[in-house]
Design an enzyme around this catalytic site. Structure first.
Site, mmCIF file in Angstrom:
data_model
loop_
_atom_site.group_PDB
_atom_site.id
_atom_site.type_symbol
_atom_site.label_atom_id
_atom_site.label_comp_id
_atom_site.label_asym_id
_atom_site.label_seq_id
_atom_site.Cartn_x
_atom_site.Cartn_y
_atom_site.Cartn_z
ATOM 1 N N CYS A 161 0.816 -1.225 0.000
ATOM 2 C CA CYS A 161 0.000 0.000 0.000
ATOM 3 C C CYS A 161 0.850 1.276 0.000
ATOM 4 C CB CYS A 161 -0.910 -0.014 1.215
ATOM 5 S SG CYS A 161 0.013 -0.349 2.720
ATOM 6 N N HIS A 254 -2.758 6.651 3.229
ATOM 7 C CA HIS A 254 -1.305 6.826 3.317
ATOM 8 C C HIS A 254 -0.904 8.034 2.455
ATOM 9 C CE1 HIS A 254 -1.121 3.145 5.428
ATOM 10 N NE2 HIS A 254 -0.461 2.382 4.583
HETATM 11 N N1 LIG Z 1 2.269 -2.518 5.286
HETATM 12 C C1 LIG Z 1 1.297 -1.487 5.237
HETATM 13 C C2 LIG Z 1 -0.055 -2.054 4.953
HETATM 14 C C3 LIG Z 1 -0.899 -1.127 4.131
HETATM 15 O O1 LIG Z 1 -1.886 -0.476 4.531
HETATM 16 C C4 LIG Z 1 1.287 -0.661 6.489
HETATM 17 O O2 LIG Z 1 1.874 -1.124 7.476
HETATM 18 O O3 LIG Z 1 0.734 0.433 6.473
#
Ligand SMILES: N[C@@H](CC=O)C(=O)O
Length: 362
Positions: A161, A254
């Site tokens: 992500c 994110h």
């Molecule tokens: N590895 C990622 C997963 C995505 O949402 C995170 O830790 O944010």
């Protein structure tokens, strides 16, 4: 699109955060119908509603049609599940080598796997696909099927992500020869499978470490930008990418602050036009989960913001803003994508739609 066939699908890892997201996205999907749910031996034999209990973390309620479904055991019931569905989505919480083996068992049982897990991301004949960016990588499935000895079964994965905001923004700029990329990611707590109720210590806080995330964020873009050679995907050898990944007190979404330099520096107007015009196969094929406008550029200085912009186009679009010249690199900008939609389950559903539209699920 012409009318599509209906597919029966399974969700392996249905009780986790990403599994729950798959359940809500598939509730009214025009092509995919959930016929099997599976989780750990602890949950197997319970109804979905009982097994999840008070851990349902989605804003939308659990789909009525799935509440009373009895969960299978994801590892013990592989053949049973493979016999009931056309393919599975997989998002399990297990050790990497166990996930690798489990996904291969489904594939070898002639059940294609669309995976949210990282275990197979660097298996050379497993495509890791951002459908707008590298849809042609699914052609490597033919070689994978030869290796596995399958007719239908295969594994296809989506990328982490953290890269799903800056890889889309950088990809159409590769024609200018991207030299160096620096990206700092500010990642939501749902990426760690958490909510504020379950992780109160994150409020008023930032955690400067997410295990394994920087390696993924630096390496995975190069596979996505790679080429198929002799039945394998060979990663691109440039640009040089460096990242820092921080956990921030945001529920979903994110954000990445990105710096980039080019061999031939484009103008700001050229970049904005390229982002505005960027369309991929999902848009051309009008796949059900494809955003109409993949990259949304904000002129306002204080956008994109996670809370305001993560849900644009059902959480499947990428938002970008603050493109400006930099003192050390050529440009810097900020981008955002919804980590459990575009970055996880939504990206998985879009990949499955691409595979179905191209005949790989038949
Ligand atoms: N590895 C990622 C997963 C995505 O949402 C995170 O830790 O944010």
């Amino acid at each position: 699109m012409t009318k599509m066939k209906q597919y029966k699908v399974g969700i392996i890892g249905a009780t986790g955060m990403v599994g729950q997201r798959f359940a809500t996205l598939l509730e009214n999907h025009p092509w995919f119908h959930v016929a099997a749910l599976a989780a750990s031996p602890r949950s197997a034999g319970k109804t979905y509603e009982e097994a999840v209990g008070n851990r349902w973390a989605m804003q939308k309620p659990m789909p009525e049609s799935m509440k009373q479904m009895i969960l299978f055991d994801a590892t013990a019931d592989v053949d049973k599940i493979a016999g009931m569905v056309d393919f599975v989505f997989c998002a399990v919480d297990m050790k990497k080598d166990e996930i690798r083996a489990l996904e291969e068992r489904y594939a070898k049982a002639e059940c294609p796997v669309v995976s949210n897990n990282s275990a197979h991301r660097f298996t050379p004949d497993v495509p890791m696909v951002v459908p707008e960016v590298n849809p042609e990588h699914i052609e490597v499935i033919e070689s994978q099927r030869k290796r596995l000895g399958t007719k239908r079964g295969f594994i296809a994965v989506k990328s982490n992500c953290s890269i799903q905001s800056y890889v889309p923004a950088l990809s159409p700029l590769r024609k200018y020869g991207i030299q160096n990329v620096l990206a700092c990611t500010y990642q939501a707590i749902s990426g760690a499978g958490k909510t504020f109720e379950r992780w109160p210590e994150i409020l008023d806080n930032i955690v400067p470490y997410i295990g394994g995330e920087e390696e993924k964020s630096e390496k995975e873009p190069l596979k996505v930008w790679g080429k198929i050679e002799n039945g394998q995907i060979v990663s691109a050898d440039s640009p040089l990418i460096t990242t820092q990944c921080l956990r921030v007190p945001v529920s979903d979404g994110h954000t990445a602050a990105v710096f980039v330099s080019f061999e031939q520096k484009p103008s700001k107007e050229e970049i904005l036009k390229i982002w505005e015009d960027f369309k991929g196969v999902p848009q051309e094929l009008e796949l059900p989960s494809a955003p109409k406008q993949f990259i949304h550029y904000f002129q306002e200085d204080d956008r994109p913001q996670a809370k305001l912009d993560r849900n644009i186009e059902g959480g499947m679009a990428v938002s970008v803003g603050r493109l400006r010249e930099d003192t050390m690199f050529d440009y810097k900008f900020v981008c955002l994508s919804h980590n459990t939609l575009r970055g996880a389950a939504g990206g998985g559903v879009l990949l499955a739609e691409l595979l179905a539209a191209k005949g790989y699920m038949d």
